[in-house]
Design an enzyme around this catalytic site. Structure first.
Site, mmCIF file in Angstrom:
data_model
loop_
_atom_site.group_PDB
_atom_site.id
_atom_site.type_symbol
_atom_site.label_atom_id
_atom_site.label_comp_id
_atom_site.label_asym_id
_atom_site.label_seq_id
_atom_site.Cartn_x
_atom_site.Cartn_y
_atom_site.Cartn_z
ATOM 1 N N ASP A 1 -31.345 -98.515 -8.754
ATOM 2 C CA ASP A 1 -31.044 -99.640 -7.865
ATOM 3 C C ASP A 1 -30.865 -100.952 -8.618
ATOM 4 O O ASP A 1 -29.851 -101.648 -8.435
ATOM 5 C CB ASP A 1 -32.157 -99.803 -6.824
ATOM 6 C CG ASP A 1 -32.343 -98.571 -5.956
ATOM 7 O OD1 ASP A 1 -32.479 -97.468 -6.523
ATOM 8 O OD2 ASP A 1 -32.361 -98.697 -4.733
ATOM 9 N N ARG B 1 -47.163 -104.721 -5.714
ATOM 10 C CA ARG B 1 -46.094 -105.654 -5.337
ATOM 11 C C ARG B 1 -46.494 -107.126 -5.340
ATOM 12 O O ARG B 1 -45.730 -107.978 -5.798
ATOM 13 C CB ARG B 1 -45.491 -105.265 -3.979
ATOM 14 C CG ARG B 1 -44.805 -103.897 -3.937
ATOM 15 C CD ARG B 1 -44.042 -103.604 -5.192
ATOM 16 N NE ARG B 1 -43.210 -102.406 -5.108
ATOM 17 C CZ ARG B 1 -43.069 -101.525 -6.079
ATOM 18 N NH1 ARG B 1 -43.745 -101.691 -7.198
ATOM 19 N NH2 ARG B 1 -42.283 -100.491 -5.941
ATOM 20 N N ASP C 1 -41.224 -102.290 0.817
ATOM 21 C CA ASP C 1 -41.238 -103.207 -0.326
ATOM 22 C C ASP C 1 -40.469 -104.501 -0.066
ATOM 23 O O ASP C 1 -40.829 -105.557 -0.597
ATOM 24 C CB ASP C 1 -40.701 -102.515 -1.573
ATOM 25 C CG ASP C 1 -41.744 -101.672 -2.277
ATOM 26 O OD1 ASP C 1 -42.934 -101.813 -1.940
ATOM 27 O OD2 ASP C 1 -41.382 -100.870 -3.151
ATOM 28 N N SER D 1 -36.625 -90.765 -5.898
ATOM 29 C CA SER D 1 -37.038 -92.147 -6.119
ATOM 30 C C SER D 1 -38.483 -92.139 -6.580
ATOM 31 O O SER D 1 -39.363 -91.629 -5.876
ATOM 32 C CB SER D 1 -36.905 -92.942 -4.808
ATOM 33 O OG SER D 1 -37.404 -94.251 -4.970
#
Length: 406
Positions: free
Chosen positions: A19, A100, A129, A181
């Site tokens: 990505d 995160r 996310d 992923s």
């Protein structure tokens, strides 16, 4: 880094994966921004970090900044979360979610340092996310521009991104056959997509990266002693470790014995369900040790309240609400209990299972002289009569009231 940064610079949270590799050229051709790739080292595979700066530059980035956050991540995020006992939907130890806020915080600090006009992330419009990153951005830098390419561009799948990178002649290790992923840090690794998108498919060997399968794990169990002080592991088998090295050590031990695997379908914040295979070997061992000492140390009301706080904290972390007064309040509330969690635990690991065999604490409320089934001289069993009379009084009064009404 001694580069002189240009105007109209955007700082991208860059992993080197599919990505974010596609985002760099897309941002340039769509907005004509200068892209600086920001890489947070939170203990992911050294293989992923190898030549990552070169990879970012080859993808079109103006520069790449790598920041070592490994110790900060474990000491200020992972260990406090484990001491609280946060676990999402009864299984997930929040390995991705807890990383995160730190990544976003460090990204924002760097963006301000170089006078960037905005920040960017590679989260999809279907996941959690995007919320986690943008909650942090909004709190820490409300004036910065936020870019989320997955909510803008024409691409609709990871296959589209593969074709796009092929057109741009940008190398990626992902291919159409193994299009999982993955997200990795020192605390956990997750695998999503591929065969896991059908819940009637079993996970396969490609869905597990760290841990041995239970079938291939050693046939002989292994025992370890964990020493804890104020809710944190400080020693393994009498050897002192820093928080980061402690987690690394327990990851290695747990992975060998197939500890810390879950295959979960979870409820995402936006309403969708998703399936993933998560591996958290060291964290799972620590979680069990902490809960074992809580059984010894906390009275019933404290134990109940701590678990209520932990349940709420799990959704706060999962939903990206780290930089909020609510998280501060929950963490401070739980710290009162965590500071009591001191002692040692003997744990046995065997083919994916964790058994607590022994535990002791200087703060224990378990006193054998009182709890024994044998003869004792400290507890008068007659005292229980008065307690039961008072404890059952409201029930007795309710029954009497009901009889009067008849």
């Amino acid at each position: 880094m001694n580069k002189i940064y240009k105007k109209n610079t955007i700082v991208l949270a860059y992993s080197g994966g599919l990505d974010t590799s596609a985002i760099i050229p897309w941002l340039q051709e769509t907005y004509n921004f200068n892209i600086v790739a920001f890489v947070a080292d939170i203990g992911q595979s050294r293989k992923d970090l190898y030549d990552i700066e070169k990879k970012a530059i080859n993808s079109g980035a103006y520069a790449c900044h790598i920041e070592d956050l490994r110790n900060t991540f474990v000491e200020n995020f992972v260990f406090p979360m484990l001491s609280i006992g946060a676990m999402y939907e009864g299984k997930y130890l929040l390995g991705t979610a807890i990383s995160r806020p730190l990544i976003a915080q460090a990204q924002i600090q760097f963006a301000k340092k170089i006078h960037s006009i905005g920040v960017c992330h590679g989260a999809t419009g279907k996941g959690n996310d995007q919320v986690r990153f943008e909650m942090a951005y909004a709190t820490l830098a409300p004036d910065l521009k936020i870019l989320a390419p997955w909510r803008e561009w024409k691409f609709r799948s990871r296959e589209d991104l593969l074709n796009y990178l092929k057109e741009k002649k940008i190398f990626t290790t992902v291919n159409s056959k193994k299009i999982y992923s993955k997200d990795e840090n020192v605390f956990h690794i997750s695998t999503e997509g591929g065969v896991l998108e059908n819940t009637w498919n079993s996970s396969n060997k490609h869905c597990w990266s760290w841990t041995q399968s239970p079938q291939k794990a050693p046939d002989v169990p292994e025992r370890i002693v964990l020493h804890l002080y104020k809710g944190r592991v400080v020693k393994i088998n009498d050897e002192t470790f820093s928080p980061y090295k402690c987690l690394k050590k327990l990851n290695k031990i747990g992975a060998k014995h197939a500890v810390g695997r879950i295959d979960i379908v979870e409820n995402r914040l936006i309403g969708l369900k998703s399936r993933g295979c998560y591996e958290t070997p060291g964290g799972t061992i620590i979680f069990y040790a902490l809960r074992a000492l809580e059984e010894l140390i906390l009275d019933h009301d404290s134990y109940t309240w701590k678990h209520i706080v932990a349940l709420k904290m799990s959704t706060v972390i999962y939903n990206g609400q780290w930089f909020t007064p609510l998280r501060d309040a929950l963490q401070n509330s739980s710290k009162v209990f965590s500071d009591l969690i001191t002692g040692k635990v003997l744990i046995e690991l065997y083919k994916g299972t964790i058994n607590v065999l022994k535990k002791q604490s200087p703060n224990t409320l378990y006193i054998s002289e009182y709890s024994t089934f044998g003869k004792d001289s400290v507890y008068n069993q007659k005292d229980a009569h008065g307690f039961i009379q008072l404890f059952s009084l409201s029930s007795r009064l309710r029954a009497l009231s009901h009889n009067f009404k008849k």
